[in-house]
Design a protein around this motif. Structure first.
Motif, PDB file in Angstrom:
ATOM      1  N   GLY A 198       0.813  -1.216   0.000  1.00 47.37           N
ATOM      2  CA  GLY A 198       0.000   0.000   0.000  1.00 47.37           C
ATOM      3  C   GLY A 198       0.845   1.264   0.000  1.00 47.37           C
ATOM      4  N   VAL A 199       2.136   1.104   0.206  1.00 44.39           N
ATOM      5  CA  VAL A 199       3.046   2.252   0.313  1.00 44.39           C
ATOM      6  C   VAL A 199       3.883   2.411  -0.960  1.00 44.39           C
ATOM      7  N   THR A 200       4.163   1.288  -1.638  1.00 37.61           N
ATOM      8  CA  THR A 200       5.099   1.317  -2.772  1.00 37.61           C
ATOM      9  C   THR A 200       4.369   1.314  -4.125  1.00 37.61           C
ATOM     10  N   ASP A 201       5.100   1.703  -5.170  1.00 36.84           N
ATOM     11  CA  ASP A 201       4.543   1.705  -6.529  1.00 36.84           C
ATOM     12  C   ASP A 201       4.730   0.354  -7.201  1.00 36.84           C
ATOM     13  N   SER A 202       5.924  -0.221  -6.994  1.00 37.48           N
ATOM     14  CA  SER A 202       6.229  -1.477  -7.666  1.00 37.48           C
ATOM     15  C   SER A 202       6.839  -2.451  -6.662  1.00 37.48           C
ATOM     16  N   ALA A 203       6.968  -3.693  -7.092  1.00 39.16           N
ATOM     17  CA  ALA A 203       7.480  -4.720  -6.171  1.00 39.16           C
ATOM     18  C   ALA A 203       8.238  -5.783  -6.943  1.00 39.16           C
ATOM     19  N   ILE A 204       9.253  -6.335  -6.285  1.00 39.33           N
ATOM     20  CA  ILE A 204       9.911  -7.525  -6.829  1.00 39.33           C
ATOM     21  C   ILE A 204       9.870  -8.604  -5.751  1.00 39.33           C
ATOM     22  N   ILE A 205       9.865  -9.840  -6.199  1.00 43.44           N
ATOM     23  CA  ILE A 205       9.984 -10.963  -5.265  1.00 43.44           C
ATOM     24  C   ILE A 205      11.284 -11.680  -5.587  1.00 43.44           C
ATOM     25  N   LEU A 206      12.082 -11.889  -4.537  1.00 45.08           N
ATOM     26  CA  LEU A 206      13.342 -12.619  -4.712  1.00 45.08           C
ATOM     27  C   LEU A 206      13.184 -14.065  -4.247  1.00 45.08           C
ATOM     28  N   ASP A 207      13.831 -14.952  -4.956  1.00 40.72           N
ATOM     29  CA  ASP A 207      13.941 -16.337  -4.499  1.00 40.72           C
ATOM     30  C   ASP A 207      15.333 -16.825  -4.876  1.00 40.72           C
ATOM     31  N   ARG A 208      16.046 -17.333  -3.891  1.00 44.35           N
ATOM     32  CA  ARG A 208      17.434 -17.785  -4.081  1.00 44.35           C
ATOM     33  C   ARG A 208      18.262 -16.783  -4.872  1.00 44.35           C
ATOM     34  N   GLY A 209      18.110 -15.519  -4.502  1.00 41.04           N
ATOM     35  CA  GLY A 209      18.974 -14.481  -5.058  1.00 41.04           C
ATOM     36  C   GLY A 209      18.646 -13.999  -6.447  1.00 41.04           C
ATOM     37  N   THR A 210      17.521 -14.442  -7.000  1.00 41.32           N
ATOM     38  CA  THR A 210      17.131 -13.924  -8.308  1.00 41.32           C
ATOM     39  C   THR A 210      15.705 -13.368  -8.239  1.00 41.32           C
ATOM     40  N   ILE A 211      15.388 -12.489  -9.198  1.00 39.50           N
ATOM     41  CA  ILE A 211      14.040 -11.911  -9.232  1.00 39.50           C
ATOM     42  C   ILE A 211      13.113 -12.915  -9.912  1.00 39.50           C
ATOM     43  N   VAL A 212      12.088 -13.356  -9.166  1.00 38.20           N
ATOM     44  CA  VAL A 212      11.148 -14.324  -9.743  1.00 38.20           C
ATOM     45  C   VAL A 212       9.815 -13.678 -10.099  1.00 38.20           C
ATOM     46  N   HIS A 213       9.624 -12.438  -9.658  1.00 33.46           N
ATOM     47  CA  HIS A 213       8.424 -11.692 -10.047  1.00 33.46           C
ATOM     48  C   HIS A 213       8.752 -10.204  -9.977  1.00 33.46           C
ATOM     49  N   ALA A 214       8.289  -9.452 -10.969  1.00 30.23           N
ATOM     50  CA  ALA A 214       8.429  -7.984 -10.944  1.00 30.23           C
ATOM     51  C   ALA A 214       7.149  -7.400 -11.521  1.00 30.23           C
ATOM     52  N   GLY A 215       6.637  -6.372 -10.884  1.00 28.34           N
ATOM     53  CA  GLY A 215       5.408  -5.760 -11.396  1.00 28.34           C
ATOM     54  C   GLY A 215       4.975  -4.619 -10.508  1.00 28.34           C
ATOM     55  N   SER A 216       3.776  -4.094 -10.753  1.00 26.18           N
ATOM     56  CA  SER A 216       3.292  -2.988  -9.934  1.00 26.18           C
ATOM     57  C   SER A 216       2.756  -3.538  -8.603  1.00 26.18           C
ATOM     58  N   SER A 217       2.784  -2.695  -7.568  1.00 30.55           N
ATOM     59  CA  SER A 217       2.239  -3.104  -6.270  1.00 30.55           C
ATOM     60  C   SER A 217       0.752  -3.354  -6.411  1.00 30.55           C
ATOM     61  N   ARG A 218       0.099  -2.481  -7.194  1.00 29.71           N
ATOM     62  CA  ARG A 218      -1.338  -2.596  -7.409  1.00 29.71           C
ATOM     63  C   ARG A 218      -1.711  -3.986  -7.945  1.00 29.71           C
ATOM     64  N   SER A 219      -0.926  -4.466  -8.937  1.00 27.53           N
ATOM     65  CA  SER A 219      -1.279  -5.750  -9.548  1.00 27.53           C
ATOM     66  C   SER A 219      -1.133  -6.890  -8.536  1.00 27.53           C
ATOM     67  N   LEU A 220      -0.190  -6.768  -7.592  1.00 26.20           N
ATOM     68  CA  LEU A 220      -0.044  -7.807  -6.562  1.00 26.20           C
ATOM     69  C   LEU A 220      -1.165  -7.746  -5.532  1.00 26.20           C
ATOM     70  N   ILE A 221      -1.672  -6.530  -5.308  1.00 24.63           N
ATOM     71  CA  ILE A 221      -2.815  -6.396  -4.376  1.00 24.63           C
ATOM     72  C   ILE A 221      -4.047  -7.023  -5.030  1.00 24.63           C
ATOM     73  N   ASP A 222      -4.226  -6.721  -6.316  1.00 24.66           N
ATOM     74  CA  ASP A 222      -5.409  -7.240  -7.023  1.00 24.66           C
ATOM     75  C   ASP A 222      -5.328  -8.751  -7.263  1.00 24.66           C
ATOM     76  N   ASP A 223      -4.121  -9.226  -7.548  1.00 23.22           N
ATOM     77  CA  ASP A 223      -3.949 -10.660  -7.797  1.00 23.22           C
ATOM     78  C   ASP A 223      -2.740 -11.174  -7.009  1.00 23.22           C
ATOM     79  N   PRO A 224      -2.984 -11.626  -5.770  1.00 12.88           N
ATOM     80  CA  PRO A 224      -1.857 -12.026  -4.909  1.00 12.88           C
ATOM     81  C   PRO A 224      -1.281 -13.411  -5.207  1.00 12.88           C
ATOM     82  N   ALA A 225      -1.655 -14.014  -6.324  1.00 13.71           N
ATOM     83  CA  ALA A 225      -1.163 -15.372  -6.615  1.00 13.71           C
ATOM     84  C   ALA A 225       0.370 -15.482  -6.535  1.00 13.71           C
ATOM     85  N   PRO A 226       1.142 -14.501  -7.076  1.00 18.67           N
ATOM     86  CA  PRO A 226       2.608 -14.630  -6.963  1.00 18.67           C
ATOM     87  C   PRO A 226       3.093 -14.621  -5.511  1.00 18.67           C
TER      88      PRO A 226
END
Ligand SMILES: Nc1ncnc2c1ncn2[C@@H]1O[C@H](COP(=O)(O)OP(=O)(O)OP(=O)(O)O)[C@@H](O)[C@H]1O
Length: 244
Positions: free
Chosen positions: A197-225
């Motif tokens: 709710g505070v940030t514009d975009s987000a990344i998810i790291l797994d074992r040191g690599t980016i496994v998801h990148a997108g807008s914060s809004r899209s993760l709020i709307d679809d939290p599947a990642p």
């Protein structure tokens, strides 16, 4: 618009170990990015790499077009990278006010201005750092980074270990700093829902690599990642009155 922060194919680690691999990241001025991921996936290492305390293994780091790849941490700080570490390393034997005035640099963020942002700190300005609660210490750590007037603020798990009511207060202050004051920020956070709710975009790291990148809004709307990579059940809150 040119990037404020740009990481291109960055790999880094400690000693012989490579912890983060081939990270690509771009942040515009005034933008805030959430860095999410399970424990030990390299979130702090990513921040450490931006401030320059990891072993560089490849790629480039630029701030406002300036190549900082080989630069020492002090040069990066002078170039405008502000950092609030997980340990909130404030000066415990100095008062709140001394903590701030000891490091303040000229700019928009004055001691008076951070007191407006954190009225609790103003009330406690004569107290020693050691006399503050965990939440107040975190506020002081953020305030201290702000009076250095950075171009980019890095926050490492700012809500960790704090009581829910303090977490809400802190998030509200972070929102004002980012949204109203236009501060650029990279925020590492375990609690995804809180920070999105505070940030514009987000990344998810797994074992040191980016496994998801997108807008914060899209993760709020679809939290599947979030469910996939963090294992959190990020379902929307049930409507009031719903029967459980
Ligand atoms: N100073 C260090 N020296 C050697 N290895 C380290 C060091 N700091 C972290 N590591 C290793 O790097 C990996 C990633 O750690 P890091 O702290 O970046 O993860 P994190 O995602 O921030 O985790 P957490 O949420 O628990 O803080 C871990 O395997 C950790 O053991």
């Amino acid at each position: 618009m040119s990037d404020l922060l740009n990481l291109h194919q960055v790999s880094a680690g400690y000693g012989d170990a490579t912890v983060i691999s081939r990270i690509d990241l771009r942040l515009q001025p005034g933008e805030a990015l959430a860095v999410l991921g399970r424990n030990g996936t390299g979130k702090t290492t990513l921040l450490n790499t931006i401030i320059g305390v990891t072993r560089h293994r490849g790629g480039t780091v630029t701030l406002a077009g300036r190549d900082l790849t080989g630069a020492r941490p002090d040069r990066r700080a002078l170039a405008g990278i502000g950092w609030v570490p997980q340990e909130r390393n404030i000066f415990k034997s100095l008062t709140v006010e001394e903590n701030l005035t000891a490091v303040a640099r000229p700019g928009l963020w004055t001691v008076g201005r951070v007191y407006e942002m954190f009225p609790r700190l103003k009330e406690r300005r004569a107290n020693m750092g050691s006399q503050l609660s965990g939440g107040e210490q975190q506020m002081l750590a953020i305030a201290r980074a702000l009076v250095l007037n950075p171009r980019l603020l890095l926050l490492d798990e700012p809500t960790e270990g704090l009581a829910p009511i303090i977490v809400e207060e802190l998030l509200a202050a972070m929102k004002r700093i980012i949204r109203n004051e236009g501060m650029s920020a990279v925020v590492v956070e375990q609690h995804a829902q809180k920070v999105l709710g505070v940030t514009d975009s987000a990344i998810i790291l797994d074992r040191g690599t980016i496994v998801h990148a997108g807008s914060s809004r899209s993760l709020i709307d679809d939290p599947a990642p979030l469910e996939q990579h963090l294992g959190v059940t990020a379902r929307k809150k049930p409507r009031q009155g719903a029967i459980h």
